[in-house]
Design an enzyme around this catalytic site. Sequence first.
Site, PDB file in Angstrom:
ATOM      1  N   HIS A 103      12.599 -97.908   6.235  1.00 50.94           N
ATOM      2  CA  HIS A 103      12.248 -96.997   5.146  1.00 50.94           C
ATOM      3  C   HIS A 103      11.148 -96.014   5.562  1.00 50.94           C
ATOM      4  CE1 HIS A 103       8.931 -99.929   4.056  1.00 50.94           C
ATOM      5  NE2 HIS A 103       8.315 -98.783   3.753  1.00 50.94           N
ATOM      6  N   ASP A 151      15.759-103.727   6.530  1.00 53.35           N
ATOM      7  CA  ASP A 151      14.680-102.729   6.643  1.00 53.35           C
ATOM      8  C   ASP A 151      14.012-102.831   8.019  1.00 53.35           C
ATOM      9  OD1 ASP A 151      12.907-100.746   6.016  1.00 53.35           O
ATOM     10  OD2 ASP A 151      11.653-101.970   4.695  1.00 53.35           O
ATOM     11  N   GLY A 246       1.108 -97.873   3.211  1.00 54.74           N
ATOM     12  CA  GLY A 246       0.489 -97.467   4.467  1.00 54.74           C
ATOM     13  C   GLY A 246       0.589 -98.522   5.544  1.00 54.74           C
ATOM     14  N   SER A 248       3.336-100.449   5.691  1.00 56.48           N
ATOM     15  CA  SER A 248       4.767-100.599   5.932  1.00 56.48           C
ATOM     16  C   SER A 248       5.100-100.451   7.410  1.00 56.48           C
ATOM     17  CB  SER A 248       5.550 -99.546   5.144  1.00 56.48           C
ATOM     18  OG  SER A 248       5.533 -99.828   3.774  1.00 56.48           O
ATOM     19  N   GLY A 249       6.031-101.277   7.874  1.00 55.08           N
ATOM     20  CA  GLY A 249       6.450-101.215   9.271  1.00 55.08           C
ATOM     21  C   GLY A 249       5.571-102.014  10.210  1.00 55.08           C
TER      22      GLY A 249
END
Length: 298
Positions: A103, A151, A246, A248-249
């Site tokens: 995402h 994801d 922030g 994320s990932g």
Amino acid sequence: MAQQKGVKLTDVRVNDTQEFVQVRAHQEGGLEDLWQVRSGCESGRIVALQCSECGLHPGAARVVGGADVPAGRWPWQVSVYHSSQHRCGGSVLAPEWVITAAHCVHRRFQTSAWLVFAGIVNHGSIKQEDGVSVRKIIYHPLYNDNSLDYDIALIKLQVPLNFSDAIRAVCLPPSHQDLFQGTQCWVSGWGYTRPGQAQVAKTLKEALVPLIGTKRCNSSCMYAGELTARMLCAGYLQGSIDACQGDSGGPLVCQDEFAWRLVGIVSWGQGCAEPNYPGVYTNVAQLLPWIHHITEVY
């Protein structure tokens, strides 16, 4: 961490005195009974092994309620920038590969707009020239932008990272590993440090979060069946500590007897650090075949 692949013998330069080891499958007995040394290779194909060091500290998340991180503590943590701004976290898998959430990169195809910063703790000290350009972004073909299933994305860098005490790879988890509820793992990132705060943190934060069983996390008082097999939960039912925008990932890492392993990727959640809504992470172990396939093909 060992990577293996089958290669044609004709593609590999070997000298005249090269010996081959033939492994006999389903053989009873000890290790010495499983293999035999041969002077030739009848099949014409060999297995090439490449070992790399991963998941080690130099000395050995959106994070709400976390603490500042000293330099080099999470050497695989990277900051993924888009259009000169921190967009997401990520983790170093190999000198040319970074893993993040789909995402973060979905529908943003222009690779020239992306930069990856490795070996940093403080965003205030970032220099644009230290960023590594992106060659290719591949997100999982089954990624669903609504449910956030699958994801996961891989970023191939234009030039390999120079590994050091500050920059290292994280290990992938084994494909079959029991993740017990309550296992203490760590999430890190530059995300919001308060749920309502509209800017990312300058300094990398970390937080200890226990794993929560998927069955419990999918119960009616929590996520009510929204989690798929490609997701896992970690955090506290009372709230207070969680990943947030922030982060994320970024990595959710757990330590086993050998090394730190990338068990999860910060994916989504209901708010940040809200009671009964712990963080939801991409379950990396469920997506290992895709990771191995992409890193071998590209």
